[in-house]
Design a protein around this motif. Structure first.
Motif, mmCIF file in Angstrom:
data_model
loop_
_atom_site.group_PDB
_atom_site.id
_atom_site.type_symbol
_atom_site.label_atom_id
_atom_site.label_comp_id
_atom_site.label_asym_id
_atom_site.label_seq_id
_atom_site.Cartn_x
_atom_site.Cartn_y
_atom_site.Cartn_z
ATOM 1 N N SER A 104 -10.850 -23.070 16.334
ATOM 2 C CA SER A 104 -10.508 -23.948 15.211
ATOM 3 C C SER A 104 -11.057 -23.367 13.912
ATOM 4 O O SER A 104 -12.031 -23.866 13.351
ATOM 5 C CB SER A 104 -11.058 -25.356 15.459
ATOM 6 N N LEU A 106 -9.242 -23.182 11.136
ATOM 7 C CA LEU A 106 -8.679 -23.951 10.036
ATOM 8 C C LEU A 106 -8.916 -25.439 10.263
ATOM 9 O O LEU A 106 -8.794 -25.921 11.399
ATOM 10 C CB LEU A 106 -7.173 -23.697 9.911
ATOM 11 N N THR A 108 -7.062 -27.908 9.690
ATOM 12 C CA THR A 108 -5.865 -28.582 10.197
ATOM 13 C C THR A 108 -5.748 -28.499 11.711
ATOM 14 O O THR A 108 -5.003 -29.270 12.317
ATOM 15 C CB THR A 108 -4.602 -27.972 9.560
ATOM 16 N N GLY A 110 -8.165 -29.143 13.837
ATOM 17 C CA GLY A 110 -8.963 -30.191 14.461
ATOM 18 C C GLY A 110 -9.745 -29.671 15.650
ATOM 19 O O GLY A 110 -9.923 -28.476 15.837
ATOM 20 N N ARG A 205 4.822 -24.071 8.585
ATOM 21 C CA ARG A 205 3.569 -24.834 8.581
ATOM 22 C C ARG A 205 2.349 -23.922 8.541
ATOM 23 O O ARG A 205 1.303 -24.298 8.008
ATOM 24 C CB ARG A 205 3.499 -25.741 9.822
ATOM 25 N N PHE A 206 2.462 -22.737 9.118
ATOM 26 C CA PHE A 206 1.347 -21.794 9.153
ATOM 27 C C PHE A 206 1.812 -20.432 8.665
ATOM 28 O O PHE A 206 2.931 -19.999 8.967
ATOM 29 C CB PHE A 206 0.785 -21.663 10.572
#
Length: 285
Positions: A104, A106, A108, A110, A205-206
């Protein structure tokens, strides 16, 4: 060649076939042989002739990999333990109950706070196995390499140096980093999974970042007065360059022929650079 791909199965198959003399495997007593913490687990290999506190290379697997998959890279593991380093292989957390393991890096994403988890793994290994915490470094492949870059940027004092392979930052990349680091980055010229220029994923989105832009961020963090490297050289098919803009930090980039993989001989080259960098720092002091 020693390879690690996005697929944990391919990793185990391709690298498990690279035979080498086994090192001592430290086991904490669980059924899987993993050392457990409240937020996760790791596995560890010690050098067979280590005396006193030994430094470690903590190696982060790629997306969908595992600690056991890392330890199946017999050529890499033996190269590191032969040089007197322990190898710590943490398990990434699953983002869903049966989902792939990853990191994780980033907000976003979580899940588990890996910025806390990885230093906690190092501290735990230090207590259990007499690991030299101050002399240990963080390495990683693909998703693991992204995690290496983000941890180095956000918490540069967590490890003595950083060794990312086939990964950098994502867009938008950090505007600045908390402090200078010693970092040896390796990337494949024909990498299609993490291209040098980055790529768009998830319908936009990425966005994987540009490796060259990441190196620029590190040069700015080191306070380099110019973009030009201090040294450029070639070793066989490898092309390398380095920047020495800070008394206590170093930056090196290794461009190797091939795709999304750990190139042959990487472990020895990384340790050679690490030990030379340490020697230079001692002479500076």
């Amino acid at each position: 060649m020693e390879r690690m791909t996005h697929s944990a199965a391919i990793t185990s198959l391709a690298l498990g076939l690279i035979m080498a003399a086994p090192a001592a495997h430290a086991i904490c007593g669980t059924a899987e042989g993993a050392c457990t913490l409240p937020d996760g687990s790791y596995e560890l290999v010690l050098p067979s002739d280590g005396q006193g506190a030994v430094p470690a290379v903590m190696f982060l697997h790629g997306h969908g990999g595992s600690a056991r998959g890392v330890l199946s890279m017999r050529g890499v593991i033996s190269a590191l333990t032969d040089r007197g380093y322990a190898v710590i292989a943490p398990n990434g957390a699953r983002r869903a109950e049966d989902g792939p393991r990853s990191w994780s890096f980033l907000p976003t994403f979580g899940g588990r706070d890996d910025f806390d988890f990885l230093p906690a793994v190092l501290a735990d290994a230090g207590e259990r196995f007499n690991i030299d915490v101050e002399g240990s470094v963080l390495a990683g492949f693909s998703s693991g390499a992204f995690m290496v870059n983000y941890l180095a940027c956000e918490r540069p004092d967590s490890f003595a140096a950083y060794l990312p392979v086939s990964g950098g930052f994502w867009r938008q990349q950090p505007e600045d980093c908390a402090g200078p680091v010693r970092l040896y980055q390796s990337h494949g010229w024909t990498d299609g999974v993490v291209p040098l220029e980055g790529r768009i994923l998830g319908g936009g989105r990425f966005i994987q970042g540009d490796i060259w832009a990441g190196l620029e961020l590190w040069r700015e963090t080191l306070g380099c007065a110019t973009h030009a490297p201090d040294r450029m050289w070639q070793e066989g098919e490898l092309m390398l360059r380095s920047w020495s803009c800070h008394a206590e930090a170093d930056l090196a980039f290794e461009l190797f022929p091939g795709g999304h993989m750990i190139p042959q001989g990487w472990a020895d080259r990384a340790i050679n650079w690490l030990e030379a960098s340490e020697l230079d720092a001692e002479h500076t002091d």
